[in-house]
Enzyme design. Structure first.
Site, PDB file in Angstrom:
ATOM      1  CE  LYS A 111     -16.293 -15.486 -13.473  1.00 42.49           C
ATOM      2  NZ  LYS A 111     -17.255 -15.517 -12.433  1.00 42.49           N
ATOM      3  CE  LYS A 193     -22.426 -16.455 -16.812  1.00 40.18           C
ATOM      4  NZ  LYS A 193     -22.454 -17.585 -15.958  1.00 40.18           N
ATOM      5  CE  LYS A 196     -22.204 -20.053  -9.338  1.00 38.99           C
ATOM      6  NZ  LYS A 196     -21.442 -21.152  -8.812  1.00 38.99           N
TER       7      LYS A 196
HETATM    8  P1  ATP Z   1     -20.476 -16.848 -12.147  1.00 41.13           P
HETATM    9  O1  ATP Z   1     -21.464 -16.184 -13.024  1.00 41.13           O
HETATM   10  O2  ATP Z   1     -20.380 -16.260 -10.794  1.00 41.13           O
HETATM   11  O3  ATP Z   1     -19.166 -17.044 -12.794  1.00 41.13           O
HETATM   12  P2  ATP Z   1     -22.045 -19.057 -12.724  1.00 41.13           P
HETATM   13  O4  ATP Z   1     -23.378 -18.597 -12.285  1.00 41.13           O
HETATM   14  O5  ATP Z   1     -21.681 -19.027 -14.154  1.00 41.13           O
HETATM   15  O6  ATP Z   1     -20.992 -18.285 -11.879  1.00 41.13           O
HETATM   16  P3  ATP Z   1     -20.877 -21.710 -12.555  1.00 41.13           P
HETATM   17  O7  ATP Z   1     -20.584 -22.555 -11.370  1.00 41.13           O
HETATM   18  O8  ATP Z   1     -19.695 -21.090 -13.201  1.00 41.13           O
HETATM   19  O9  ATP Z   1     -21.874 -20.547 -12.170  1.00 41.13           O
HETATM   20  O10 ATP Z   1     -21.722 -22.522 -13.624  1.00 41.13           O
HETATM   21  C1  ATP Z   1     -22.334 -23.754 -13.394  1.00 41.13           C
HETATM   22  C2  ATP Z   1     -23.139 -24.191 -14.608  1.00 41.13           C
HETATM   23  O11 ATP Z   1     -24.257 -23.325 -14.783  1.00 41.13           O
HETATM   24  C3  ATP Z   1     -22.368 -24.158 -15.930  1.00 41.13           C
HETATM   25  O12 ATP Z   1     -22.714 -25.301 -16.701  1.00 41.13           O
HETATM   26  C4  ATP Z   1     -22.846 -22.901 -16.589  1.00 41.13           C
HETATM   27  O13 ATP Z   1     -22.757 -22.965 -17.998  1.00 41.13           O
HETATM   28  C5  ATP Z   1     -24.291 -22.850 -16.132  1.00 41.13           C
HETATM   29  N1  ATP Z   1     -24.808 -21.491 -16.120  1.00 41.13           N
HETATM   30  C6  ATP Z   1     -24.320 -20.447 -15.384  1.00 41.13           C
HETATM   31  N2  ATP Z   1     -25.034 -19.334 -15.608  1.00 41.13           N
HETATM   32  C7  ATP Z   1     -26.002 -19.662 -16.506  1.00 41.13           C
HETATM   33  C8  ATP Z   1     -27.054 -18.933 -17.134  1.00 41.13           C
HETATM   34  N3  ATP Z   1     -27.254 -17.663 -16.876  1.00 41.13           N
HETATM   35  N4  ATP Z   1     -27.850 -19.591 -18.003  1.00 41.13           N
HETATM   36  C9  ATP Z   1     -27.655 -20.892 -18.262  1.00 41.13           C
HETATM   37  N5  ATP Z   1     -26.682 -21.635 -17.707  1.00 41.13           N
HETATM   38  C10 ATP Z   1     -25.849 -21.045 -16.847  1.00 41.13           C
END
Ligand code: ATP
Ligand code: LTN
Length: 324
Positions: A111, A193, A196
């Site tokens: 980040k 991964k 968002k």
């Molecule tokens: P960003 O990527 O913008 O930081 P994010 O998509 O990781 O956001 P979070 O709110 O940080 O979203 O995560 C919420 C939940 O979703 C967490 O438990 C995280 O581990 C899970 N998660 C996020 N991305 C993935 C992914 N690509 N595959 C599986 N689980 C995920």
């Protein structure tokens, strides 16, 4: 009843990775665990947010939880900033967290490199606040995606450190990371991964993408060399698409591979698109049917329930530390 605690940040649109890696498992845990599912708005503000958009996103995440099957009669849905003990315990834990261990956090490094113009203390301290979110409620398990494993390990270390300094106060939780779906990869780049905050919207399928948009993203999704539909270490793109297909349809990857023996990518993507769009249509119908005021009162109830537990835990913490 044993407890489960987890949370999602109210930033951007939630995507299939958030569902398959985390929220789908929360739904399955509701009957066995006293579950607390938080909307972590204090985490969200570590990246600059527009106040109007943030307020709307908090409500949207609550509606997303409900439409995906989190049942407010079984689970507690609440908003982090409405329970002041989260920030209070984070301060206390800051006094036992080490600079060096926070410097090792890979999410911070990622980040910080994405937001060079705003590397604030909150971003650095994010994992300590997350530890407070968890430890206030004494959960046995923390169901999350693979990317959060390091943060839950830090949480365990802080709990043990506090317990040995001030006597047993916190339960030391376990991360619950499912083998399948714990790391859904980007459709445009299967080495990273699904996220968002990806720069291209072709990286993810948002839960609120229209079926047409989702279909387009699947048609653009990168694939591996070769023409057979099979998973494997040398086929990261296809393995990712097969994982999504499998988790949304309830079929095993083996069954899907068999279904597509002798067929090519076009047929496979057609089948995947049908499965994804059916899931999205069903989700969006439920999401759109929710009444904002009813959702707000579910949050109020949840905030109250969470506050009662958090207040008690902070009295215990402060007493042990000589603060009261
Ligand atoms: P960003 O990527 O913008 O930081 P994010 O998509 O990781 O956001 P979070 O709110 O940080 O979203 O995560 C919420 C939940 O979703 C967490 O438990 C995280 O581990 C899970 N998660 C996020 N991305 C993935 C992914 N690509 N595959 C599986 N689980 C995920
Ligand atoms: N850090 C997590 C979100 C999060 C969380 C939590 C998850 C904040 N507090 C407590 C589980 C338990 C993320 O970035 N995905």
């Amino acid at each position: 009843m044993k407890r489960a605690v987890s949370g999602v940040q109210p930033t951007n649109n939630l995507h299939l990775g958030n569902y398959l890696g985390a929220i789908k498992n929360w739904v399955e845990l509701q009957d066995q665990y006293d579950s607390f599912y938080c909307i972590v708005d204090l985490h969200a503000i570590t990246i600059k947010q527009d106040p109007k958009v943030l307020r709307q996103n908090v409500l949207n995440v609550a509606k997303t939880y409900l439409a995906l099957g989190i049942d407010p009669n079984k689970s507690t849905i609440f908003v982090q900033s409405q329970v002041p003990q989260h920030a209070e315990l984070a301060w206390v834990l800051n006094t036992i967290a080490k600079l060096g261990e926070l410097e090792r956090m890979t999410q911070f490094k990622d980040k910080a490199s994405q937001h060079k113009e705003n590397i604030n203390m909150g971003l650095f301290d994010y994992p300590v606040l997350m530890s407070a979110d968890i430890l206030l409620y004494d959960p046995e398990i923390v169901p999350v995606g693979e990317d959060q494993k390091q943060h839950v390990e830090l949480t365990r270390d802080l709990a043990e450190r506090f317990n040995s300094a001030y006597s047993k106060t916190f339960l030391v939780p376990e991360p619950l990371i499912k083998k399948e779906g714990a790391r859904i990869m980007g459709l445009d780049d299967p080495s990273k991964k699904m996220s968002k905050s990806a720069t291209s919207a072709n990286n993810y399928i948002a839960l609120l993408d229209s079926p047409e948009v989702a279909a387009k993203k699947i048609s653009k999704a990168v694939t591996d060399s070769g023409s057979t539909i099979e998973s494997g270490k040398d086929k990261p793109a296809l393995t990712n698409l097969l994982t999504i297909y499998s988790l949304l349809s309830g079929k095993t990857i083996k069954e899907i591979e068999k279904e597509y023996t002798g067929k090519g990518y076009a047929d496979f993507k057609k089948g995947l698109t049908a499965t994804v769009t059916e899931f999205l249509s069903d989700f969006q119908a439920k999401f759109n049917a929710l009444d904002d005021n009813e959702v707000k009162s579910i949050l109020e109830e949840g905030n109250k329930k969470a506050r009662a537990i958090a207040e008690k835990k902070m009295v215990d913490v402060k007493t042990k530390m000589g603060l009261i």
